[in-house]
Motif scaffolding. Structure first.
Motif, PDB file in Angstrom:
ATOM      1  N   ARG A  33      36.936  11.597  66.452  1.00  0.00           N
ATOM      2  CA  ARG A  33      36.195  10.155  66.832  1.00  0.00           C
ATOM      3  C   ARG A  33      35.357   9.828  66.355  1.00  0.00           C
ATOM      4  O   ARG A  33      34.520  10.586  66.669  1.00  0.00           O
ATOM      5  N   ARG A  34      34.917   8.884  66.782  1.00  0.00           N
ATOM      6  CA  ARG A  34      33.554   8.130  67.457  1.00  0.00           C
ATOM      7  C   ARG A  34      33.251   7.182  67.252  1.00  0.00           C
ATOM      8  O   ARG A  34      34.338   6.140  67.527  1.00  0.00           O
ATOM      9  N   GLU A  35      31.927   7.018  67.729  1.00  0.00           N
ATOM     10  CA  GLU A  35      31.685   5.727  68.414  1.00  0.00           C
ATOM     11  C   GLU A  35      31.842   4.422  67.962  1.00  0.00           C
ATOM     12  O   GLU A  35      32.395   3.518  68.423  1.00  0.00           O
ATOM     13  N   SER A  36      31.567   4.587  66.786  1.00  0.00           N
ATOM     14  CA  SER A  36      31.377   3.235  65.957  1.00  0.00           C
ATOM     15  C   SER A  36      30.844   3.995  64.232  1.00  0.00           C
ATOM     16  O   SER A  36      30.874   5.141  64.251  1.00  0.00           O
ATOM     17  N   TYR A  37      30.855   3.266  63.519  1.00  0.00           N
ATOM     18  CA  TYR A  37      30.532   3.193  62.114  1.00  0.00           C
ATOM     19  C   TYR A  37      29.593   3.479  62.303  1.00  0.00           C
ATOM     20  O   TYR A  37      29.203   3.870  60.746  1.00  0.00           O
ATOM     21  N   ALA A  38      28.313   3.444  62.212  1.00  0.00           N
ATOM     22  CA  ALA A  38      27.305   4.348  62.255  1.00  0.00           C
ATOM     23  C   ALA A  38      27.237   5.836  63.123  1.00  0.00           C
ATOM     24  O   ALA A  38      25.986   6.106  63.200  1.00  0.00           O
ATOM     25  N   HIS A  39      28.117   6.295  63.774  1.00  0.00           N
ATOM     26  CA  HIS A  39      28.112   7.933  63.843  1.00  0.00           C
ATOM     27  C   HIS A  39      29.421   8.314  62.993  1.00  0.00           C
ATOM     28  O   HIS A  39      30.771   7.854  62.422  1.00  0.00           O
ATOM     29  N   ALA A  40      28.945   9.966  63.138  1.00  0.00           N
ATOM     30  CA  ALA A  40      30.340  10.261  62.018  1.00  0.00           C
ATOM     31  C   ALA A  40      31.222  11.520  63.080  1.00  0.00           C
ATOM     32  O   ALA A  40      31.254  11.590  63.891  1.00  0.00           O
ATOM     33  N   PRO A  41      32.438  11.043  62.292  1.00  0.00           N
ATOM     34  CA  PRO A  41      33.638  11.549  63.977  1.00  0.00           C
ATOM     35  C   PRO A  41      33.450  13.329  64.082  1.00  0.00           C
ATOM     36  O   PRO A  41      32.557  14.062  63.744  1.00  0.00           O
ATOM     37  N   MET A  42      33.826  13.235  64.780  1.00  0.00           N
ATOM     38  CA  MET A  42      33.734  15.232  65.582  1.00  0.00           C
ATOM     39  C   MET A  42      34.749  14.987  66.553  1.00  0.00           C
ATOM     40  O   MET A  42      35.336  13.977  67.081  1.00  0.00           O
ATOM     41  N   PRO A  43      35.212  16.187  67.260  1.00  0.00           N
ATOM     42  CA  PRO A  43      36.658  16.546  67.664  1.00  0.00           C
ATOM     43  C   PRO A  43      36.127  15.953  69.482  1.00  0.00           C
ATOM     44  O   PRO A  43      35.447  16.386  70.097  1.00  0.00           O
ATOM     45  N   ARG A  44      36.761  14.970  69.440  1.00  0.00           N
ATOM     46  CA  ARG A  44      36.873  14.843  71.012  1.00  0.00           C
ATOM     47  C   ARG A  44      38.372  14.066  71.603  1.00  0.00           C
ATOM     48  O   ARG A  44      39.121  14.421  70.669  1.00  0.00           O
ATOM     49  N   MET A  45      37.608  14.413  73.349  1.00  0.00           N
ATOM     50  CA  MET A  45      39.190  13.922  74.241  1.00  0.00           C
ATOM     51  C   MET A  45      39.735  12.910  73.762  1.00  0.00           C
ATOM     52  O   MET A  45      38.987  11.531  73.177  1.00  0.00           O
ATOM     53  N   THR A  46      41.242  12.194  73.757  1.00  0.00           N
ATOM     54  CA  THR A  46      41.464  11.510  73.985  1.00  0.00           C
ATOM     55  C   THR A  46      42.754  10.644  75.510  1.00  0.00           C
ATOM     56  O   THR A  46      41.333  10.643  76.459  1.00  0.00           O
ATOM     57  N   ASN A  47      43.432  11.548  76.072  1.00  0.00           N
ATOM     58  CA  ASN A  47      44.259  11.382  77.386  1.00  0.00           C
ATOM     59  C   ASN A  47      44.402  12.354  77.851  1.00  0.00           C
ATOM     60  O   ASN A  47      45.275  13.637  77.568  1.00  0.00           O
ATOM     61  N   THR A  48      43.804  13.460  78.239  1.00  0.00           N
ATOM     62  CA  THR A  48      43.774  14.659  79.485  1.00  0.00           C
ATOM     63  C   THR A  48      44.360  14.996  80.380  1.00  0.00           C
ATOM     64  O   THR A  48      43.405  14.189  81.166  1.00  0.00           O
ATOM     65  N   TYR A  49      45.192  15.816  80.430  1.00  0.00           N
ATOM     66  CA  TYR A  49      46.074  15.862  81.651  1.00  0.00           C
ATOM     67  C   TYR A  49      46.317  17.185  82.152  1.00  0.00           C
ATOM     68  O   TYR A  49      46.885  17.586  81.114  1.00  0.00           O
ATOM     69  N   MET A  50      46.821  17.422  83.627  1.00  0.00           N
ATOM     70  CA  MET A  50      47.200  18.364  83.871  1.00  0.00           C
ATOM     71  C   MET A  50      48.816  18.344  84.391  1.00  0.00           C
ATOM     72  O   MET A  50      48.811  17.466  85.040  1.00  0.00           O
ATOM     73  N   LEU A  51      49.627  19.066  83.691  1.00  0.00           N
ATOM     74  CA  LEU A  51      51.668  18.618  84.471  1.00  0.00           C
ATOM     75  C   LEU A  51      51.561  19.793  85.794  1.00  0.00           C
ATOM     76  O   LEU A  51      50.923  19.760  86.103  1.00  0.00           O
ATOM     77  N   GLY A  52      52.011  18.352  86.296  1.00  0.00           N
ATOM     78  CA  GLY A  52      52.510  18.898  87.417  1.00  0.00           C
ATOM     79  C   GLY A  52      53.524  19.937  88.245  1.00  0.00           C
ATOM     80  O   GLY A  52      53.460  20.118  86.990  1.00  0.00           O
ATOM     81  N   GLY A  53      53.254  20.337  88.999  1.00  0.00           N
ATOM     82  CA  GLY A  53      54.465  21.003  89.564  1.00  0.00           C
ATOM     83  C   GLY A  53      55.626  21.040  91.097  1.00  0.00           C
ATOM     84  O   GLY A  53      55.692  19.485  90.758  1.00  0.00           O
ATOM     85  N   ASP A  54      56.150  22.015  91.676  1.00  0.00           N
ATOM     86  CA  ASP A  54      57.476  21.145  92.369  1.00  0.00           C
ATOM     87  C   ASP A  54      56.825  21.301  93.196  1.00  0.00           C
ATOM     88  O   ASP A  54      57.336  21.089  94.643  1.00  0.00           O
TER      89      ASP A  54
END
Length: 473
Positions: free
Chosen positions: A342-363
């Motif tokens: 992902r990159r902020e805009s055309y003025a930036h090179a891409p790098m590894p970035r999160m999208t929607n990061t979440y933890m699953l639930g339990g019981d």
């Protein structure tokens, strides 16, 4: 403002000419692309009973990248033309040098649609947006006489991107974004406190400007402010903590998520480097990064290299099983890209970035977890925080938290900060509730000077032995 479709290849830059210049830049390279973008955004801020700020911005440009090994050459310009691209080739080629390279295969294609391509800026007249913000102000002041200030804002944008590769494959995406925020200050007996609420996503403005929606946000902001009005000084010490569902997942995002991005692990600077296949969290803890959830703020149909976004498991039942990867770091680590370039805009090179990061639930239920606290803190809302990626150490301030004694939720506390490190916190998770929720759509993530929209989420979580900074014992 124009509603004309984005046509990056026109009389100023025809596709065949762009392809020729791109191939010149990538001769001998291992990867690279031409990223073209047009973005328009509008923002309105209503404060103290009037419009305080109104803005509209339009920008377009391209970014040209050539990659070889660990080196990347990047050039960008605000002018989408053959002459500008020709000049950019000289800069991008500096990364390639002499010698040949084998070009990495292009990303796979996708036909899925995760969000609308309708321009949210044009969805409602300007006057209607101002009127809604004015109604929010009046609604809150009528709701409680202790309200002394209301700030409401609405923002909308649309980003159109096109990604051309040397094999003449072209990927396009149209990405809308909207957000509505409400903040309120209340005063009683000379004491002032604040509360805020908001949200949005890759959706139009109609839902956010609907009275049922904004009234719920306004009431939530007021509720938090009134809770803080009666809050006591937070204790200091080591306590067991129950984190609430949804937005408190920002702690997971910062303290753990960044440490699972491919570049930090390839360079050995992450606290999780070299731990693939090993236990890094308590049994039952599963963490995902998922860019495929429809309409969410952090979702992307394709990433900014053209790779389709994915539903990527990072930690499974406490075992580290994956990193988030862009194309360059994946290739260098012998892994597959995960749709996280992902990159902020055309003025930036891409790098590894999160999208929607979440933890699953339990019981368990949330009440089960809280009942286990003999003397602890129930933290529902978070504000700002700081994290050291190399060791995962974090400091987060709570915007809504409560003292819990003998399993009973007591008075709200003010000034609580949670202090710890992500790796240890994961190991000390003692319970997961069945109430997993995503945040309402208000996250932005910064990394190396670039900002991108993200989502977070989690269930209620019981963590043992976190340090709480407060006013006293």
């Amino acid at each position: 403002m124009t509603d004309a479709p984005f046509r990056p290849f026109d009389t100023h830059l025809e596709r065949e000419a762009a392809l020729g210049r791109l191939r010149d830049a990538l001769s001998g390279a291992e990867d690279g692309e031409l990223f073209l973008e047009r973005k328009r955004s509008e923002g309105l801020l209503f404060d103290d009973g009037r419009v305080k700020q109104a803005s509209y911005d339009a920008a377009e440009g391209f970014g040209l990248r050539a990659v070889k090994g660990e080196v990347a050459g990047y050039a960008h310009a605000t002018e989408i033309s053959e002459s500008a691209l020709t000049r950019a080739v000289e800069t991008a080629r500096l990364a390639v040098g002499d010698g040949g390279g084998t070009m990495a295969p292009a990303p796979s294609r996708t036909n899925r649609t995760l969000y609308t391509d309708v321009d949210p800026i044009a969805g409602r007249p300007f006057a209607a947006k101002v009127e809604t913000l004015s109604e929010i102000d009046a609604f809150l002041r009528d709701l409680d006489p202790r309200v002394v200030q209301v700030t409401a804002s609405v923002a909308a944008s649309i980003q159109e991107v096109a990604i051309l590769r040397a094999d003449d494959s072209l990927v396009t995406d149209v990405r809308p974004m909207t957000r509505l925020n409400v903040s309120v200050i209340v005063e009683e007996d000379g004491r002032r406190e604040s509360g805020s609420a908001g949200g949005g996503g890759r959706v139009g403005l109609d839902g956010l400007l609907d009275p049922e929606d904004w009234k719920a946000k306004a009431r939530e902001a007021l509720r938090i402010a009134l809770v803080n009005l009666r809050a006591e000084p937070a204790p200091a010490g080591v306590f067991d903590i129950v984190l609430g569902p949804g937005w408190p997942g920002i702690l997971l995002h910062e303290a753990v998520g960044h440490g699972l991005e491919g570049d930090f692990n390839r360079k050995g600077t992450s606290a999780f480097a070299g731990l693939m296949g090993q236990r890094v969290a308590a049994p039952g803890v599963t963490v995902l990064d998922d860019g495929t959830i429809p309409d969410r703020r952090g979702s992307i149909t394709v990433d900014d290299e053209g790779t389709p976004s994915g539903k990527n498991v990072l930690i499974e039942d406490g075992i580290l099983v994956g990193y988030m990867q862009d194309r360059q770091n994946a290739r260098l680590m012998g892994a597959a890209p995960t749709g996280n370039g992902r990159r902020e805009s055309y003025a930036h090179a891409p790098m590894p970035r999160m999208t929607n990061t979440y933890m699953l639930g339990g019981d368990a239920t949330r009440e089960d977890l809280v009942s286990e606290l003999k003397d602890g803190i129930y933290a529902v809302g978070f504000g700002g925080g700081q994290v050291d990626i190399t060791n995962g150490k974090f400091v987060f301030s709570c915007t809504e938290a409560y003292r819990v004694k003998d399993g009973k939720v007591g008075a709200p506390v003010k000034g609580a900060t949670l202090i710890g490190d992500g790796a240890t916190a994961l190991q000390h998770i003692r319970g997961l509730a069945n109430d997993m929720a995503l945040d309402p759509g208000m996250g932005n993530c910064g990394k190396q000077g670039q900002w991108v929209p993200v989502g977070v989420g989690q269930p209620s979580v019981l963590i043992g032995g976190l340090t709480v900074g407060g006013a006293g014992s």
